[in-house]
Design a protein around this motif. Structure first.
Motif, PDB file in Angstrom:
ATOM      1  N   LYS A 124       0.808  -1.220   0.000  1.00  0.00           N
ATOM      2  CA  LYS A 124       0.000   0.000   0.000  1.00  0.00           C
ATOM      3  C   LYS A 124       0.840   1.268   0.000  1.00  0.00           C
ATOM      4  N   THR A 125       2.110   1.138   0.341  1.00  0.00           N
ATOM      5  CA  THR A 125       2.979   2.308   0.391  1.00  0.00           C
ATOM      6  C   THR A 125       4.314   1.990  -0.257  1.00  0.00           C
ATOM      7  N   LEU A 126       5.049   3.033  -0.591  1.00  0.00           N
ATOM      8  CA  LEU A 126       6.386   2.853  -1.160  1.00  0.00           C
ATOM      9  C   LEU A 126       7.306   2.191  -0.152  1.00  0.00           C
ATOM     10  N   GLU A 127       7.112   2.495   1.117  1.00  0.00           N
ATOM     11  CA  GLU A 127       7.950   1.911   2.170  1.00  0.00           C
ATOM     12  C   GLU A 127       7.773   0.392   2.214  1.00  0.00           C
ATOM     13  N   GLU A 128       6.526  -0.078   2.085  1.00  0.00           N
ATOM     14  CA  GLU A 128       6.274  -1.514   2.080  1.00  0.00           C
ATOM     15  C   GLU A 128       6.920  -2.176   0.871  1.00  0.00           C
ATOM     16  N   ALA A 129       6.825  -1.504  -0.273  1.00  0.00           N
ATOM     17  CA  ALA A 129       7.424  -2.032  -1.493  1.00  0.00           C
ATOM     18  C   ALA A 129       8.941  -2.135  -1.348  1.00  0.00           C
ATOM     19  N   MET A 130       9.536  -1.105  -0.794  1.00  0.00           N
ATOM     20  CA  MET A 130      10.979  -1.083  -0.586  1.00  0.00           C
ATOM     21  C   MET A 130      11.413  -2.231   0.317  1.00  0.00           C
ATOM     22  N   HIS A 131      10.686  -2.448   1.384  1.00  0.00           N
ATOM     23  CA  HIS A 131      11.028  -3.500   2.335  1.00  0.00           C
ATOM     24  C   HIS A 131      10.997  -4.867   1.659  1.00  0.00           C
ATOM     25  N   GLN A 146      12.031  11.263 -16.348  1.00  0.00           N
ATOM     26  CA  GLN A 146      13.084  11.148 -15.349  1.00  0.00           C
ATOM     27  C   GLN A 146      12.928   9.877 -14.521  1.00  0.00           C
ATOM     28  N   GLY A 147      11.689   9.524 -14.221  1.00  0.00           N
ATOM     29  CA  GLY A 147      11.443   8.323 -13.433  1.00  0.00           C
ATOM     30  C   GLY A 147      11.854   7.061 -14.163  1.00  0.00           C
ATOM     31  N   ILE A 148      11.493   6.986 -15.448  1.00  0.00           N
ATOM     32  CA  ILE A 148      11.826   5.768 -16.186  1.00  0.00           C
ATOM     33  C   ILE A 148      13.324   5.689 -16.446  1.00  0.00           C
ATOM     34  N   LYS A 149      14.015   6.835 -16.498  1.00  0.00           N
ATOM     35  CA  LYS A 149      15.471   6.804 -16.633  1.00  0.00           C
ATOM     36  C   LYS A 149      16.102   6.132 -15.417  1.00  0.00           C
ATOM     37  N   HIS A 150      15.615   6.477 -14.236  1.00  0.00           N
ATOM     38  CA  HIS A 150      16.135   5.854 -13.016  1.00  0.00           C
ATOM     39  C   HIS A 150      15.847   4.355 -13.025  1.00  0.00           C
ATOM     40  N   GLN A 156       5.469   8.540  -9.016  1.00  0.00           N
ATOM     41  CA  GLN A 156       5.991   9.720  -9.699  1.00  0.00           C
ATOM     42  C   GLN A 156       7.503   9.552  -9.899  1.00  0.00           C
ATOM     43  N   ASP A 157       8.150  10.551 -10.428  1.00  0.00           N
ATOM     44  CA  ASP A 157       9.575  10.415 -10.726  1.00  0.00           C
ATOM     45  C   ASP A 157      10.427  10.291  -9.464  1.00  0.00           C
ATOM     46  N   SER A 158      10.061  10.993  -8.424  1.00  0.00           N
ATOM     47  CA  SER A 158      10.850  10.957  -7.190  1.00  0.00           C
ATOM     48  C   SER A 158      10.834   9.574  -6.550  1.00  0.00           C
ATOM     49  N   GLY A 159       9.691   8.914  -6.580  1.00  0.00           N
ATOM     50  CA  GLY A 159       9.589   7.579  -5.995  1.00  0.00           C
ATOM     51  C   GLY A 159      10.370   6.541  -6.788  1.00  0.00           C
ATOM     52  N   LEU A 203      13.290   6.903  -8.088  1.00  0.00           N
ATOM     53  CA  LEU A 203      14.678   6.921  -7.643  1.00  0.00           C
ATOM     54  C   LEU A 203      14.844   6.037  -6.412  1.00  0.00           C
ATOM     55  N   VAL A 204      13.869   6.075  -5.523  1.00  0.00           N
ATOM     56  CA  VAL A 204      13.898   5.239  -4.323  1.00  0.00           C
ATOM     57  C   VAL A 204      13.751   3.766  -4.701  1.00  0.00           C
ATOM     58  N   LEU A 205      12.809   3.486  -5.621  1.00  0.00           N
ATOM     59  CA  LEU A 205      12.571   2.111  -6.050  1.00  0.00           C
ATOM     60  C   LEU A 205      13.793   1.546  -6.771  1.00  0.00           C
ATOM     61  N   PHE A 206      14.501   2.405  -7.477  1.00  0.00           N
ATOM     62  CA  PHE A 206      15.714   1.981  -8.183  1.00  0.00           C
ATOM     63  C   PHE A 206      16.711   1.341  -7.223  1.00  0.00           C
ATOM     64  N   GLU A 207      16.884   1.944  -6.046  1.00  0.00           N
ATOM     65  CA  GLU A 207      17.839   1.427  -5.069  1.00  0.00           C
ATOM     66  C   GLU A 207      17.485   0.005  -4.658  1.00  0.00           C
ATOM     67  N   ALA A 208      16.173  -0.239  -4.453  1.00  0.00           N
ATOM     68  CA  ALA A 208      15.743  -1.570  -4.025  1.00  0.00           C
ATOM     69  C   ALA A 208      15.914  -2.595  -5.141  1.00  0.00           C
ATOM     70  N   LEU A 209      15.589  -2.202  -6.368  1.00  0.00           N
ATOM     71  CA  LEU A 209      15.710  -3.121  -7.503  1.00  0.00           C
ATOM     72  C   LEU A 209      17.170  -3.429  -7.820  1.00  0.00           C
ATOM     73  N   ALA A 210      18.030  -2.445  -7.628  1.00  0.00           N
ATOM     74  CA  ALA A 210      19.441  -2.609  -7.980  1.00  0.00           C
ATOM     75  C   ALA A 210      20.228  -3.380  -6.931  1.00  0.00           C
TER      76      ALA A 210
END
Length: 215
Positions: free
Chosen positions: A17-24, A75-79, A42-45, A47-54
């Motif tokens: 339900k949240t970006l934090e849950e997805a990251m975890h 910008q988001g899809i670039k990340h 959005q684009d800012s999120g 960048l955060v998701l990129f860290e978890a995927l990488a």
């Protein structure tokens, strides 16, 4: 000892339900199927998701990723592309109903063709403000299904025949001026009705068989 989590975790039905849950989940679990739709990234999120995927545990296990309706722009899809292209087991990527546009679409497809993502079979890019057929996608030979519906594409290059494994090309709700000439399209048939979804003959037979068995 019994592990608290299965070796391969699926988060499709219970979407975070949240970006934090997805990251975890992406960081700490060996996720196979992951649904991160409707998180308003959005684009800012991204960048955060990129860290978890990488860097997360999901990197070696993720096969299917849904990112529906997250207001992802260029910008988001670039990340994200930098991480997505290096997911070796990725089979399906769904980016339906975002706003990556022509530049973002080209960047994504180019990244996918140059990275470790060599098993991608299904790519959803519908409703993304795309006006030109993404020719970089022609360098992703593993593709079997390409969804470009609900965009503003007017022309499809005959070079799409390079995608030998492609069996479904969905161009529904695009202002196409016609099906281009070429041997690839001679082997395909338009579905009944006002749809621009082209199916190779052998897939038509499979589809008919599936429909008859479900009746």
């Amino acid at each position: 000892l019994v592990s608290s989590f299965p070796l391969l975790y699926t988060m499709a039905e219970r979407r975070p339900k949240t970006l934090e849950e997805a990251m975890h989940a992406l960081t700490n679990l060996r996720v196979g199927v992951f649904d991160a739709s409707y998180l308003h990234l959005q684009d800012s999120g991204c960048l955060v998701l990129f860290e978890a995927l990488a860097k997360g545990k999901c990197r070696e296990s993720l096969r299917v990723l849904y990112l529906w309706k997250n207001n992802i722009g260029y910008q988001g899809i670039k990340h994200l592309s930098k991480a997505l292209s290096n997911l070796p087991k990725m089979r399906e990527l769904n980016l339906f109903r975002n706003r990556i546009g022509d530049s973002g679409c080209s960047f994504l497809c180019r990244s996918l063709s140059e990275g470790l993502c060599k098993q991608l079979q299904i790519l959803w890019l519908g409703d993304n403000d795309i006006t030109k057929f993404p020719e970089d996608v022609l360098n992703v030979p593993s593709l079997q299904r390409l969804y470009l519906n609900h965009n503003k594409i007017t022309f499809v290059p005959p070079e799409i025949g390079k995608l030998d494994n492609l069996i479904v090309l969905d161009l529904d709700h695009n202002p196409l001026k016609g099906i281009p000439e070429g041997t690839y399209f001679l082997g395909m048939t338009k579905l009944p009705g006002p749809r621009w979804e082209l199916l190779k003959p052998h897939f038509q037979e499979e589809l008919a068989s599936d429909r008859s068995s479900s009746v």
